[in-house]
Design a protein around this motif. Structure first.
Motif, PDB file in Angstrom:
ATOM      1  N   ILE A   1      -2.413 -31.424  24.482  1.00  0.00           N
ATOM      2  CA  ILE A   1      -2.084 -30.017  24.780  1.00  0.00           C
ATOM      3  C   ILE A   1      -2.096 -29.183  23.510  1.00  0.00           C
ATOM      4  O   ILE A   1      -2.644 -28.070  23.468  1.00  0.00           O
ATOM      5  N   VAL A   2      -1.461 -29.756  22.445  1.00  0.00           N
ATOM      6  CA  VAL A   2      -1.409 -29.032  21.170  1.00  0.00           C
ATOM      7  C   VAL A   2      -2.817 -28.803  20.638  1.00  0.00           C
ATOM      8  O   VAL A   2      -3.149 -27.718  20.131  1.00  0.00           O
ATOM      9  N   GLU A   3      -3.667 -29.857  20.757  1.00  0.00           N
ATOM     10  CA  GLU A   3      -5.039 -29.716  20.278  1.00  0.00           C
ATOM     11  C   GLU A   3      -5.783 -28.642  21.082  1.00  0.00           C
ATOM     12  O   GLU A   3      -6.525 -27.822  20.522  1.00  0.00           O
ATOM     13  N   ASP A   4      -5.566 -28.679  22.453  1.00  0.00           N
ATOM     14  CA  ASP A   4      -6.225 -27.664  23.291  1.00  0.00           C
ATOM     15  C   ASP A   4      -5.740 -26.257  22.919  1.00  0.00           C
ATOM     16  O   ASP A   4      -6.539 -25.323  22.799  1.00  0.00           O
ATOM     17  N   LYS A   5      -4.418 -26.131  22.798  1.00  0.00           N
ATOM     18  CA  LYS A   5      -3.858 -24.815  22.449  1.00  0.00           C
ATOM     19  C   LYS A   5      -4.306 -24.369  21.067  1.00  0.00           C
ATOM     20  O   LYS A   5      -4.542 -23.186  20.819  1.00  0.00           O
ATOM     21  N   THR A   6      -4.403 -25.361  20.164  1.00  0.00           N
ATOM     22  CA  THR A   6      -4.868 -25.031  18.805  1.00  0.00           C
ATOM     23  C   THR A   6      -6.294 -24.498  18.851  1.00  0.00           C
ATOM     24  O   THR A   6      -6.636 -23.521  18.184  1.00  0.00           O
ATOM     25  N   ARG A   7      -7.146 -25.186  19.684  1.00  0.00           N
ATOM     26  CA  ARG A   7      -8.518 -24.707  19.828  1.00  0.00           C
ATOM     27  C   ARG A   7      -8.551 -23.302  20.443  1.00  0.00           C
ATOM     28  O   ARG A   7      -9.324 -22.442  20.022  1.00  0.00           O
ATOM     29  N   GLU A   8      -7.680 -23.107  21.492  1.00  0.00           N
ATOM     30  CA  GLU A   8      -7.625 -21.780  22.115  1.00  0.00           C
ATOM     31  C   GLU A   8      -7.160 -20.727  21.121  1.00  0.00           C
ATOM     32  O   GLU A   8      -7.736 -19.624  21.046  1.00  0.00           O
ATOM     33  N   LEU A   9      -6.090 -21.072  20.368  1.00  0.00           N
ATOM     34  CA  LEU A   9      -5.588 -20.116  19.376  1.00  0.00           C
ATOM     35  C   LEU A   9      -6.641 -19.813  18.315  1.00  0.00           C
ATOM     36  O   LEU A   9      -6.772 -18.674  17.855  1.00  0.00           O
ATOM     37  N   LYS A  10      -7.376 -20.821  17.950  1.00  0.00           N
ATOM     38  CA  LYS A  10      -8.434 -20.609  16.965  1.00  0.00           C
ATOM     39  C   LYS A  10      -9.495 -19.680  17.531  1.00  0.00           C
ATOM     40  O   LYS A  10      -9.990 -18.771  16.847  1.00  0.00           O
TER      41      LYS A  10
END
Length: 494
Positions: free
Chosen positions: A98-107
């Protein structure tokens, strides 16, 4: 059944450590009971051995009996720990995903936001560069940071020439204190505006500007500068025009007063003239009345040529009396002393009465008269005597300015806008076009010389015009030299 064993196999594999621990206690208890059973000679001996009251044996046997329970509880706890660790590991992996997905989204959002910021910054800079006003950013220390195209147009400096220089350098010495106060106000209040300042262009010329300062905190200030030199020039021109206008108004007021004074004098002269006409006319009518009375008496006493002479004298006196009546009537109208005696009348009857009165005059001039009146004309409310007099003057002129063998036509008809129109046409000498606007003025005559062919005072048309206008109508003339004239007037039907 097969599924049970498969599930059991998976459970044993998953929880083998817990099962081993749990079975160890049971194995120990069973092993001890088997050993004691064989050593004590059977079940009775085993029970007796286990129920011995020796404290040492009680503690030992209690521990032996509790071993399965403790091992089973420990096995359960170990299994639970393993399950919780695995669940925690799974949750941790999910959380990492989830963190990786959110990190990608935030990026992605960050990159998109950066693009939007860059676009808006570019748009804002384009707007600022395209603005006709000067937009200048300068730091808290006064160094110029940004210089718009409008600033270059207004002040003449390019961005490269100004960035890094002091903002105050753009102002003449006499404006430095005022600029400091303006910056101080903007720093305290966040915003400051000065409607009139002076700035120095690159070519040294001083221009008038309007400046707005906005504080950007530690980043400095933004100045928006508008060149008002042309506006000030227009304002000065407007002020001069306004002063000239007011001076012109004063001159006009003085001229108005002078004209008013002259008008009052003319009115007084006109009043005196009217009084003179009225008084003189009254004095003239008295001897004329006496002379006409004696002539009428003499006509009954004489014959032959003397009688003809007396008739001519009577006609001359009648003309003179008519002229005096015109003068008196005009004077009364001018003074506002005429009150119309309105009554319903047939316009045809009025026309025929006038024709009968003028028939002898027409015969003397060799002029025929023709009346064209519709018998279905509506009745009009008029002052019969006044309209007769006005129409008589028009017929007089039509006869007087006609040719021998000529004709006078009198017509009457209704108009569509509730008016009745009466026209007197002749086949006489006509009137020049430039005289048509003046013929209704008092005392105006086309031929004003003392040797003129056609006698008269020039009051007949004036009287006709004023009488018609008193009734709410209008009068006009149409003419062409050598082809006769046409005089018409209207009377309202309501």
């Amino acid at each position: 059944m097969l599924g049970f064993f498969i599930e059991l196999t998976h459970t044993i594999k998953r929880y083998r450590l817990s099962i081993a621990i749990g079975l160890s206690g049971w194995v120990l208890l069973i092993s001890y009971l088997v050993y004691e059973f064989s050593g004590m000679g059977g079940l009775r001996g085993l029970v007796a051995h286990l129920l011995r009251g020796d404290p040492l044996f009680v503690v030992f046997h209690t521990m032996i009996l509790l071993a399965p329970v403790i091992s089973t509880a420990f096995a359960y706890l170990v299994g639970k720990k393993v399950a919780l660790e695995k669940e925690l590991r799974n949750h941790t992996e999910d959380l990492i995903r989830i963190v990786e997905d959110k990190t990608r989204e935030l990026k992605h959002y960050s990159e998109h936001l950066k693009e939007l910021v860059d676009e808006r910054t570019a748009e804002l800079r384009a707007i600022l560069m395209a603005s006709m006003d000067a937009v200048i950013n300068f730091s808290s220390r006064g160094d110029v940071l940004m210089w718009s195209r409008g600033a270059e147009d207004i002040l003449g400096y390019t961005e490269g020439e100004v960035v890094g220089e002091k903002f105050s350098y753009l102002f003449p010495p006499e404006m430095q204190e005022e600029l400091k106060e303006l910056i101080k106000k903007a720093r305290i209040e966040g915003f400051a505006r000065q409607s009139e300042l002076k700035m120095r262009r690159k070519d040294g010329r001083i221009i008038d500007v309007e400046m707005t300062l906005t504080s950007l905190g530690k980043q400095g200030f933004t100045a928006i500068v508008r060149d008002i030199t042309q506006r000030k020039r227009y304002e000065e021109m407007l002020r001069q025009s306004r002063d000239a206008y007011f001076n012109m108004l004063q001159d006009l007021e003085r001229a108005h007063e002078e004209l008013k004074y002259a008008y009052d004098e003319l009115r007084e002269i006109d009043r005196i003239k009217t009084d003179i006409i009225s008084n003189v006319s009254h004095e003239l009518k008295t001897p004329l009345t006496v002379a006409r009375g004696f002539i009428e008496l003499a006509l009954g006493e004489v014959n032959g040529s003397v009688k003809e002479y007396l008739k001519l004298a009577a006609e001359a006196l009648e003309k003179q009396n008519h002229i005096i009546d015109d003068l008196v009537k005009v004077a009364e109208i001018h003074r506002g002393r005429v009150s119309l005696n309105l009554e319903e009348a047939d316009i045809g009857d009025i026309i025929w009465e006038v024709v009968e009165l003028k028939r002898e005059m027409a015969q003397r001039h060799g002029v025929s008269m023709r009346v064209e009146v519709n018998s279905q004309l509506p009745r009009v409310r008029v002052d019969v005597g006044g309209i007769k007099h006005a129409l008589g003057n028009l017929v007089d002129n039509a006869i007087k300015f006609n040719r021998p063998g000529g004709e006078v036509r009198i017509k009457a008809a209704t108009l569509r806008d509730n008016f009745l129109v009466v026209c007197v046409e002749d086949t006489g000498i006509g009137i020049e076009k430039h005289h048509l606007e003046k013929i209704f003025e008092p005392l105006f005559q086309v031929d004003s010389s003392t040797t003129r062919k056609y006698p008269g005072t020039g009051m007949g048309l004036t009287l006709a015009k004023r009488m018609v206008e008193l009734h709410g109508g209008t009068i006009w003339a149409e003419s062409e030299p050598g082809r006769g004239s046409k005089f018409c007037f209207t009377l309202p039907l309501e």
